[in-house]
Design an enzyme around this catalytic site. Sequence first.
Site, PDB file in Angstrom:
ATOM      1  N   TRP A 134       0.762  -0.724   0.296  1.00  0.00           N
ATOM      2  CA  TRP A 134      -0.028   0.204   0.392  1.00  0.00           C
ATOM      3  C   TRP A 134       0.664   1.448   0.176  1.00  0.00           C
ATOM      4  O   TRP A 134       1.623   1.156   0.463  1.00  0.00           O
ATOM      5  CB  TRP A 134      -0.772  -0.457   1.118  1.00  0.00           C
ATOM      6  N   ASP A 215      -1.188  -6.101   9.028  1.00  0.00           N
ATOM      7  CA  ASP A 215      -2.474  -5.138   8.165  1.00  0.00           C
ATOM      8  C   ASP A 215      -3.935  -5.696   8.418  1.00  0.00           C
ATOM      9  O   ASP A 215      -3.832  -6.019   7.058  1.00  0.00           O
ATOM     10  CB  ASP A 215      -1.771  -4.339   7.409  1.00  0.00           C
ATOM     11  N   LYS A 250     -13.351  -0.517   5.053  1.00  0.00           N
ATOM     12  CA  LYS A 250     -14.646  -1.347   3.841  1.00  0.00           C
ATOM     13  C   LYS A 250     -15.225  -2.286   4.409  1.00  0.00           C
ATOM     14  O   LYS A 250     -16.203  -2.339   3.555  1.00  0.00           O
ATOM     15  CB  LYS A 250     -13.729  -2.520   3.579  1.00  0.00           C
TER      16      LYS A 250
END
Length: 396
Positions: A134, A215, A250
């Site tokens: 990311w 993560d 999300k």
Amino acid sequence: MSNQPSLFIDLEDRAVDGLLALMLAYRADTRENKLDLGIGVYRDDSGATPVMQAMKAAERRLAETQETKTYLGGDGDTGFIARLAPIVFGEDRVPDPRLVGMQTPGGTGALRLAGELVARHTARGRIWVGSPTWANHHPILAAAGCDIVDHPFYDRSAMGIDFAGMMEALEAADTGDALLLHGCSHNPTGADFTEAQWEAIGALVARRRLVPVVDLAYQGLGRGLDADAFGARLLFDRAEVLVVAYSCDKNFGLYRERTGALWARAAEPASAPRLHVAMREPARASWSMPPDHGAAAVRTILEDEELTRIWREELDTMRSRIVALRNGLAAAHPGLAAIAAQTGIFSMLPIDREAVMALRRDEAIYIADDGRMNVAGLKPDDIARLATALAPHLRR
């Protein structure tokens, strides 16, 4: 004025963040057929990012029953942490006297706090990060003071994980080094470890006494809530210590509410209180008290069996839609076949930056400069158009 001291000195011209620049370019494009596959948000078949029905019900309940907006303390909503922990770690692992957790401002806040732990409380402050990762991982970890070491992760041409290269590189990691791992639905590639690969990672972490930093930003949107937590749970069992940074953006649709959590597990119960203090100190200096609304709404959902059922059904619907889009893309062109085996919102297309710019210029199709595409930004009717536009840039 020449004798006046300069203010804000040594400021330099810098490029705008790539994704922010992409957002601005998309908004400025006046073509009616423009397609936004850049920013990582879930969209439904109408192109909207709706508020989940379970979340609306929880927010209504909060509006009717919440009697104060006073501070909750540095740990945030502890009920949120307690209710979320079994979803992350499994009912059989929590509560655990070695595990401490706290609410954070989004998954980004959790990662910054994880970086502070690594920088301040490991032998060398070193963390190994797979490439690519990311785009914000490096800035967050560097700002926290970590020494970042990149290792191989993804074979772009094969659209798959270079697991042999990764494991070979990690043999150079020293005891106490941290290792950043995407728990599921890798951002930006969509390529996830198999269970056998997670087992091998767990064995390496235990043997070399590494500090895994997981993560977990997309739980439930890959293969399902339990399957997506497989790696985090395995490392809970295998590793001497563990850090998990979590995002509700999300899977609860809480993008703008900045709702996240950080858990850390000590080697033994006696160390857990000191570990908790080590988490609280940088949090206090950074945000003092985390924002409450999103966490309170998640807690409200998870405290209610019916709302939890509705949330799980909605999450399954979202996941099924993403899987259908992936299967549709994979069937549309041989060069996209690997997308069906990937999971989650993102996939990294095997195209170069020149092709990315051509898609924007000629087709009004917006993806990130590195080829990262938000699969969930598609509508089913967009698949054929996208495959046709990509075809000249793909290998068969």
